[in-house]
Write a protein that holds these residues in place. Sequence first.
Motif, PDB file in Angstrom:
ATOM      1  N   THR A  76       0.812  -1.223   0.000  1.00 47.97           N
ATOM      2  CA  THR A  76       0.000   0.000   0.000  1.00 47.97           C
ATOM      3  C   THR A  76       0.848   1.278   0.000  1.00 47.97           C
ATOM      4  OG1 THR A  76      -0.050   0.155   2.408  1.00 47.97           O
ATOM      5  CG2 THR A  76      -1.740  -1.236   1.384  1.00 47.97           C
ATOM      6  N   VAL A  77       2.165   1.109   0.000  1.00 53.47           N
ATOM      7  CA  VAL A  77       3.042   2.279   0.209  1.00 53.47           C
ATOM      8  C   VAL A  77       3.373   2.984  -1.111  1.00 53.47           C
ATOM      9  CG1 VAL A  77       5.385   2.928   0.905  1.00 53.47           C
ATOM     10  CG2 VAL A  77       4.062   1.354   2.310  1.00 53.47           C
ATOM     11  N   PRO A  78       3.243   4.318  -1.182  1.00 50.60           N
ATOM     12  CA  PRO A  78       3.729   5.062  -2.352  1.00 50.60           C
ATOM     13  C   PRO A  78       5.251   5.195  -2.251  1.00 50.60           C
ATOM     14  CG  PRO A  78       2.754   6.573  -0.760  1.00 50.60           C
ATOM     15  CD  PRO A  78       2.666   5.208  -0.145  1.00 50.60           C
ATOM     16  N   TRP A  79       5.961   4.177  -2.757  1.00 55.76           N
ATOM     17  CA  TRP A  79       7.399   4.056  -2.481  1.00 55.76           C
ATOM     18  C   TRP A  79       8.202   5.227  -3.037  1.00 55.76           C
ATOM     19  CZ3 TRP A  79       9.259   1.001   1.061  1.00 55.76           C
ATOM     20  CH2 TRP A  79       8.526  -0.126   1.436  1.00 55.76           C
ATOM     21  N   ASP A  80       7.841   5.673  -4.243  1.00 57.99           N
ATOM     22  CA  ASP A  80       8.645   6.751  -4.831  1.00 57.99           C
ATOM     23  C   ASP A  80       8.490   8.039  -4.018  1.00 57.99           C
ATOM     24  OD1 ASP A  80      10.432   7.649  -6.922  1.00 57.99           O
ATOM     25  OD2 ASP A  80       8.769   8.924  -7.549  1.00 57.99           O
ATOM     26  N   LEU A  81       7.257   8.313  -3.613  1.00 55.36           N
ATOM     27  CA  LEU A  81       7.006   9.509  -2.792  1.00 55.36           C
ATOM     28  C   LEU A  81       7.782   9.400  -1.476  1.00 55.36           C
ATOM     29  CD1 LEU A  81       5.264  12.114  -2.438  1.00 55.36           C
ATOM     30  CD2 LEU A  81       3.644  10.673  -1.181  1.00 55.36           C
ATOM     31  N   LEU A  82       7.726   8.233  -0.863  1.00 57.33           N
ATOM     32  CA  LEU A  82       8.441   8.030   0.396  1.00 57.33           C
ATOM     33  C   LEU A  82       9.943   8.239   0.192  1.00 57.33           C
ATOM     34  CD1 LEU A  82       8.284   7.171   3.365  1.00 57.33           C
ATOM     35  CD2 LEU A  82       8.525   4.794   2.615  1.00 57.33           C
ATOM     36  N   GLY A  83      10.477   7.663  -0.901  1.00 56.88           N
ATOM     37  CA  GLY A  83      11.902   7.831  -1.195  1.00 56.88           C
ATOM     38  C   GLY A  83      12.272   9.293  -1.383  1.00 56.88           C
ATOM     39  N   SER A  84      11.383  10.051  -2.033  1.00 55.12           N
ATOM     40  CA  SER A  84      11.684  11.465  -2.292  1.00 55.12           C
ATOM     41  C   SER A  84      11.776  12.251  -0.983  1.00 55.12           C
ATOM     42  CB  SER A  84      10.627  12.080  -3.222  1.00 55.12           C
ATOM     43  OG  SER A  84       9.411  12.266  -2.531  1.00 55.12           O
ATOM     44  N   HIS A  85      11.068  11.811   0.038  1.00 54.64           N
ATOM     45  CA  HIS A  85      11.177  12.476   1.345  1.00 54.64           C
ATOM     46  C   HIS A  85      12.386  11.966   2.132  1.00 54.64           C
ATOM     47  CE1 HIS A  85       7.574  14.828   1.122  1.00 54.64           C
ATOM     48  NE2 HIS A  85       6.878  13.770   0.732  1.00 54.64           N
ATOM     49  N   LEU A  86      12.629  10.661   2.068  1.00 58.06           N
ATOM     50  CA  LEU A  86      13.722  10.100   2.870  1.00 58.06           C
ATOM     51  C   LEU A  86      15.090  10.602   2.403  1.00 58.06           C
ATOM     52  CD1 LEU A  86      12.566   6.407   3.406  1.00 58.06           C
ATOM     53  CD2 LEU A  86      12.353   8.347   4.968  1.00 58.06           C
ATOM     54  N   VAL A  87      15.209  10.965   1.137  1.00 59.32           N
ATOM     55  CA  VAL A  87      16.504  11.400   0.619  1.00 59.32           C
ATOM     56  C   VAL A  87      16.842  12.817   1.096  1.00 59.32           C
ATOM     57  CG1 VAL A  87      15.788  12.437  -1.590  1.00 59.32           C
ATOM     58  CG2 VAL A  87      17.913  11.141  -1.473  1.00 59.32           C
ATOM     59  N   ASP A  88      15.863  13.523   1.619  1.00 66.50           N
ATOM     60  CA  ASP A  88      16.082  14.908   2.059  1.00 66.50           C
ATOM     61  C   ASP A  88      15.474  15.191   3.421  1.00 66.50           C
ATOM     62  OD1 ASP A  88      17.681  16.375   0.274  1.00 66.50           O
ATOM     63  OD2 ASP A  88      16.095  16.260  -1.250  1.00 66.50           O
ATOM     64  N   VAL A  89      15.734  14.373   4.395  1.00 69.13           N
ATOM     65  CA  VAL A  89      15.238  14.632   5.751  1.00 69.13           C
ATOM     66  C   VAL A  89      16.095  15.739   6.357  1.00 69.13           C
ATOM     67  CG1 VAL A  89      14.943  13.667   8.067  1.00 69.13           C
ATOM     68  CG2 VAL A  89      14.396  12.274   6.058  1.00 69.13           C
ATOM     69  N   PRO A  90      15.483  16.838   6.796  1.00 75.13           N
ATOM     70  CA  PRO A  90      16.285  17.951   7.316  1.00 75.13           C
ATOM     71  C   PRO A  90      17.111  17.527   8.535  1.00 75.13           C
ATOM     72  CG  PRO A  90      13.989  18.618   6.980  1.00 75.13           C
ATOM     73  CD  PRO A  90      14.041  17.133   6.794  1.00 75.13           C
ATOM     74  N   GLY A  91      18.395  17.803   8.495  1.00 73.60           N
ATOM     75  CA  GLY A  91      19.255  17.580   9.658  1.00 73.60           C
ATOM     76  C   GLY A  91      19.644  16.149   9.939  1.00 73.60           C
ATOM     77  N   ALA A  92      19.295  15.220   9.046  1.00 71.22           N
ATOM     78  CA  ALA A  92      19.638  13.815   9.318  1.00 71.22           C
ATOM     79  C   ALA A  92      19.848  13.038   8.027  1.00 71.22           C
ATOM     80  CB  ALA A  92      18.536  13.148  10.135  1.00 71.22           C
ATOM     81  N   ASP A  93      20.737  12.057   8.088  1.00 65.74           N
ATOM     82  CA  ASP A  93      20.860  11.076   7.012  1.00 65.74           C
ATOM     83  C   ASP A  93      19.972   9.890   7.366  1.00 65.74           C
ATOM     84  OD1 ASP A  93      22.703  12.696   5.792  1.00 65.74           O
ATOM     85  OD2 ASP A  93      24.451  11.586   6.531  1.00 65.74           O
ATOM     86  N   VAL A  94      19.487   9.203   6.338  1.00 65.72           N
ATOM     87  CA  VAL A  94      18.639   8.029   6.559  1.00 65.72           C
ATOM     88  C   VAL A  94      19.393   6.781   6.114  1.00 65.72           C
ATOM     89  CG1 VAL A  94      16.576   6.830   5.717  1.00 65.72           C
ATOM     90  CG2 VAL A  94      16.430   9.219   6.427  1.00 65.72           C
ATOM     91  N   LEU A  95      19.443   5.776   7.007  1.00 62.95           N
ATOM     92  CA  LEU A  95      19.987   4.466   6.675  1.00 62.95           C
ATOM     93  C   LEU A  95      18.797   3.515   6.617  1.00 62.95           C
ATOM     94  CD1 LEU A  95      22.555   5.989   7.459  1.00 62.95           C
ATOM     95  CD2 LEU A  95      23.317   3.969   8.706  1.00 62.95           C
ATOM     96  N   ALA A  96      18.459   3.059   5.410  1.00 62.77           N
ATOM     97  CA  ALA A  96      17.228   2.288   5.227  1.00 62.77           C
ATOM     98  C   ALA A  96      17.521   0.800   5.094  1.00 62.77           C
ATOM     99  CB  ALA A  96      16.492   2.782   3.987  1.00 62.77           C
TER     100      ALA A  96
END
Length: 262
Positions: A98-118
């Motif tokens: 059910t997840v909009p993966w591309d939209l989620l990825g577009s947010h995870l790549v630019d989280v303010p003040g943090a890197d994301v390790l997925a």
Amino acid sequence: MLISFLSAKGSPGVTTAVLALAARWPRTAIAVDLDPQGGDILAGVGGGRQPVRHGIVELLVEARNTSMAAAMGRQVVRPTPHSPPVLAGFGAPGQAATVPWDLLGSHLVDVPGADVLADCGRFTLDHAVSAVLRRSDLVVLVTGSSLRSVRAAARTLPLIGREVGEANRGPGRLTLVIVGPDLPYTAEEIAGGCQIEVAGTLPHDSVAADVWLDGARPGRGFERSRLQRAAGVLAGELADRAAVCRGAGTPPGVGLNGRVLR
Ligand SMILES: Nc1ncnc2c1ncn2[C@@H]1O[C@H](COP(=O)(O)OP(=O)(O)OP(=O)(O)O)[C@@H](O)[C@H]1O
Ligand SMILES: [Mg+2]
């Protein structure tokens, strides 16, 4: 930056590596559990003492009414003092559909003040998380060093490379991390067999791994354990590589060691 981790086959230690690395990352890092098979980070670190009220599904629901940054602020938790901040994953495998993966990825790549390790779980051809891999600054395949593990990695790397190459970004965006090298194959042998640069290794260290996976309380030596010390070195290397790849732009189809993928 977004750094995605996945496996080819078996359970080489992706979840353990993501948590160990996030705890030692040179900047603030959030460990995000995207494993489509269902998340187990909160069942592991802290031994389930933190109730699973927060996670990816809740993030997406909340983000409908507020900004993604505000939703992240509420959904990211720190289950124990020794844990990095984590965003929990799916309660059941079906939720991933059910997840909009591309939209989620577009947010995870630019989280303010943090890197994301997925933690993206095991790669499959119809991998739900491929849209996130395409958005990632760096994609890390985690493997063991047995013949079975290395064969699976060698077969899977070109398939992942095809996904990653399409994003039209830098060479070396796909790399390999070996958990438990020399059992029996060395990092050099694995790099040659898989035709890819190895970013680094993590040792077998069951005592420290139990802290991340089975809720064991960290002893006094945990921070100086072989796993955590190696994670510190590898975290610096991966963060540097991700920063270089983020700034780079190369033609599509270029992945492994800058080779053209066919
Ligand atoms: N560096 C390590 N040293 C010793 N044991 C480890 C290490 N990393 C992982 N393990 C052990 O291997 C098993 C699998 O680890 P983990 O869950 O991290 O793998 P995974 O690749 O995420 O698996 P899955 O595909 O099930 O999500 C666990 O029992 C864990 O304790
Ligand atoms: Mg896992």
